[in-house]
Scaffold this active site. Structure first.
Site, short mmCIF file in Angstrom:
data_model
loop_
_atom_site.label_atom_id
_atom_site.label_comp_id
_atom_site.label_asym_id
_atom_site.label_seq_id
_atom_site.Cartn_x
_atom_site.Cartn_y
_atom_site.Cartn_z
CG ASP A 120 45.10 -39.16 -23.84
OD1 ASP A 120 44.30 -39.78 -25.27
OD2 ASP A 120 45.74 -39.43 -23.71
CG HIS B 229 38.36 -41.19 -28.31
ND1 HIS B 229 38.16 -40.73 -29.58
CD2 HIS B 229 39.23 -40.71 -29.11
CE1 HIS B 229 38.76 -39.98 -30.57
NE2 HIS B 229 39.89 -40.63 -30.10
P1 GDP Z 1 39.63 -38.10 -25.47
O1 GDP Z 1 41.17 -39.96 -26.08
O2 GDP Z 1 39.81 -37.45 -25.71
O3 GDP Z 1 38.50 -38.94 -25.86
O4 GDP Z 1 40.06 -38.88 -23.85
P2 GDP Z 1 40.45 -40.14 -23.41
O5 GDP Z 1 39.15 -41.24 -22.60
O6 GDP Z 1 41.55 -40.72 -23.42
O7 GDP Z 1 40.63 -39.17 -21.37
C1 GDP Z 1 39.72 -38.60 -21.21
C2 GDP Z 1 40.26 -38.85 -19.27
O8 GDP Z 1 39.06 -37.80 -18.54
C3 GDP Z 1 38.61 -40.17 -19.85
O9 GDP Z 1 39.24 -40.87 -18.75
C4 GDP Z 1 37.26 -39.03 -19.42
O10 GDP Z 1 36.01 -40.21 -18.53
C5 GDP Z 1 38.03 -38.31 -18.40
N1 GDP Z 1 37.10 -37.31 -18.19
C6 GDP Z 1 36.02 -36.44 -19.62
N2 GDP Z 1 35.96 -35.61 -19.70
C7 GDP Z 1 35.40 -35.16 -17.77
C8 GDP Z 1 35.45 -34.48 -17.07
O11 GDP Z 1 34.64 -32.97 -17.51
N3 GDP Z 1 35.92 -34.91 -16.01
C9 GDP Z 1 37.10 -36.19 -15.37
N4 GDP Z 1 36.66 -35.75 -14.07
N5 GDP Z 1 36.78 -36.30 -16.23
C10 GDP Z 1 36.56 -36.30 -17.49
P1 IMO Z 2 43.60 -39.81 -28.18
O1 IMO Z 2 42.71 -40.15 -29.28
C1 IMO Z 2 46.97 -39.85 -26.83
C2 IMO Z 2 50.79 -40.30 -29.17
C3 IMO Z 2 51.63 -41.35 -28.63
C4 IMO Z 2 52.88 -40.90 -29.65
C5 IMO Z 2 52.81 -40.39 -30.61
C6 IMO Z 2 53.05 -41.19 -31.61
O2 IMO Z 2 43.09 -41.41 -27.44
O3 IMO Z 2 43.24 -38.82 -27.80
P2 IMO Z 2 51.44 -43.16 -32.57
O4 IMO Z 2 51.40 -44.73 -32.31
O5 IMO Z 2 49.72 -42.66 -33.05
O6 IMO Z 2 52.67 -43.97 -33.72
O7 IMO Z 2 52.48 -42.49 -31.43
O8 IMO Z 2 51.43 -40.04 -30.44
N1 IMO Z 2 49.52 -40.93 -29.49
C7 IMO Z 2 48.25 -40.29 -28.60
N2 IMO Z 2 48.62 -39.68 -27.24
N3 IMO Z 2 46.26 -39.91 -27.26
C8 IMO Z 2 45.59 -40.35 -27.78
O9 IMO Z 2 45.04 -40.36 -29.21
C9 IMO Z 2 47.34 -40.77 -28.54
N4 IMO Z 2 47.70 -41.38 -30.42
C10 IMO Z 2 48.52 -41.03 -30.05
O10 IMO Z 2 51.17 -41.86 -27.14
O11 IMO Z 2 53.26 -40.49 -28.28
MG MG Z 3 42.67 -41.41 -25.70
#
Ligand code: GDP
Ligand code: IMO
Ligand code: MG
Length: 422
Positions: free
Chosen positions: A12, A40
């Site tokens: 994340d 994502h």
């Molecule tokens: P990922 O799994 O790495 O793609 O990340 P996620 O989408 O799960 O979580 C990142 C969160 O942060 C999402 O809600 C994005 O829209 C948000 N996000 C990404 N870049 C920024 C930033 O620079 N500032 C803020 N405030 N939010 C961001």
């Molecule tokens: P993105 O791509 C955050 C974490 C789960 C748990 C561990 C094992 O959005 O960054 P699983 O379901 O994979 O067997 O869970 O890994 N986990 C993540 N946490 N972002 C992710 O993906 C994750 N993918 C798995 O929360 O702790």
């Molecule tokens: Mg994510």
């Protein structure tokens, strides 16, 4: 030119945003590991999309998107994702390729995931419950069912029958209802119809792209410290998150990856259980969660929040061979009077490193902090490095110094355009 985007913490970090941004200059975008445990987020002119399986670069109308062999697929999720994107006006014709080698997440994998977690009780990993661990373990123990099997209905049914004869015994023994073969078989025939046009071996496309000097963008999932080998085992995920995963997962020789961008949140978060040395349990942690909207994209669970941990990122950069890093969510630190960076760890007064021990060891280390001054003018939406307040520049410089890696991008908001190219 091949660019790999890698999550550098516990997931994340904002990989979706960075991949969407970089995709405007790419011919191919490739997911090569993980499943729909990934979430994502992309926010652009089409709207806001939580992407679980389809590569985030799909929004570039000229790009070809590949779900390569290393990805495991829950077809129910894949079909809904395709339908949602089609509704939003995204055209997939001749643009989405799904490898027939991808393993399928079967209904019993999701049940087993839940049952194993329950059986582990307090020691549970805190998985996303998407069947990830059980699917990958079937893959490596030669019990997996692949897309290529689904294409041959008779073979698929035979494999399903054998697997159910094993899985139903475990499921029943652990107190759940056994699954029905016919019901699953019929459901999968419906999924097959929907995804059939996209199934095609992508290796020749990748081989030609590499030969023809096309631009490939590889979209990593999760984060380095969830890597099955180098993460905080057993609080990890089942796939290889590290750079080396691209050869097994997509058929790309690692020496042909030209640029490796580590995506790094300006602070640290984690969902699920496991050690987290810089975790905050006070108002600052609450503020990060609230301002950063730190709730899981896949499960909606509140994310644990803490200060930036340079010990982790130094390791992530070394082991992956980062050519640069992208700092995200700098804007979330707007309004903090002081900001801390963990520069190293100690254990019983002695300096220790991330890799010196296991998850239990890591849960006992003490972070050594350096405190920096916060900034009063918000950085939200800033697109030029020179427009950043001096304290924000100092924070970034300190990160660069600590992690010994060049900052290539700074994200200052969730929208595609809120970014600084450093
Ligand atoms: P990922 O799994 O790495 O793609 O990340 P996620 O989408 O799960 O979580 C990142 C969160 O942060 C999402 O809600 C994005 O829209 C948000 N996000 C990404 N870049 C920024 C930033 O620079 N500032 C803020 N405030 N939010 C961001
Ligand atoms: P993105 O791509 C955050 C974490 C789960 C748990 C561990 C094992 O959005 O960054 P699983 O379901 O994979 O067997 O869970 O890994 N986990 C993540 N946490 N972002 C992710 O993906 C994750 N993918 C798995 O929360 O702790
Ligand atoms: Mg994510």
């Amino acid at each position: 030119m091949t660019t790999l985007v890698v999550g550098s913490q516990w997931g994340d970090e904002g990989k979706g945003k960075i991949v969407d941004y970089l995709s405007s200059k790419s011919d191919f975008v490739v997911r090569f590991h993980g499943g729909n445990n990934a979430g994502h987020t992309v926010i652009n002119q089409y709207g806001k999309f939580p992407m679980h399986l389809i590569p985030c670069g799909i929004f570039n109308p000229k790009i070809k998107a590949i779900i390569a062999n290393g990805v495991i697929l829950d077809l129910d999720v894949l079909v809904s994702e395709i339908e949602n994107l089609e509704k939003a006006g995204i055209n997939f014709k001749n643009r989405l390729y799904i490898s027939p080698r991808c393993h399928l997440i079967m209904p019993y994998h999701k049940i087993l995931d839940k049952l194993y977690e329950e059986a582990k009780g307090k020691a549970k990993t805190g998985t996303t419950g998407r069947g990830i661990g059980p699917t990958y373990s079937d893959k490596v123990s030669y019990n997996g069912i692949r897309i290529i099997d689904l294409l041959d209905s008779k073979l698929f049914r035979e494999k399903l029958k054998i697997q159910l004869s094993i899985k139903n015994r475990i499921i029943s023994a652990l107190g759940e209802k056994a699954l029905n073969e016919k019901e699953i078989f019929e459901k999968f025939l419906v999924y097959k119809k929907k995804i059939h046009p996209f199934i095609k071996e992508p290796y020749p496309l990748i081989e030609n792209a590499l030969k023809g000097k096309k631009t490939i963008l590889l979209e990593g999932a999760h984060g380095v410290f969830l890597d099955n080998d180098w993460g905080t085992y057993p609080f990890v995920t089942a796939s290889t998150v590290l750079t080396g995963g691209v050869t097994a997962g997509a058929g790309i020789p690692s020496k042909q990856v030209d640029s490796i961008v580590g995506v790094v949140k300006a602070y640290t978060t984690r969902v699920g259980a496991g050690p987290f040395p810089t975790e905050l349990f006070d108002g600052d942690g609450e503020k990060l969660r609230r301002t950063g909207f730190e709730f899981g994209t896949t499960t909606g669970r509140p994310r644990r929040c803490g200060w930036f941990d340079a010990e982790l990122i130094r390791f992530a950069s070394r082991i992956n061979g980062y050519t640069g890093i992208a700092i995200t969510k700098l804007d979330v630190l707007d309004g903090f009077k002081t900001i801390k960076i963990c520069t190293s760890y100690t254990n019983s007064g002695k300096k220790v490193r991330y890799f010196d021990g296991d998850a239990k060891f890591l849960s006992n280390v003490k972070p050594v902090y350096k405190t920096l001054k916060g900034w009063s003018k918000p950085v939200k939406g800033i697109k030029k490095y020179s427009d950043l307040p001096k304290e924000a520049k100092n924070y970034l410089k300190e990160i660069e110094k600590q992690v010994k890696t060049k900052i290539q991008f700074v994200s200052t908001g969730s929208d595609r355009n809120e970014i600084i190219k450093a």
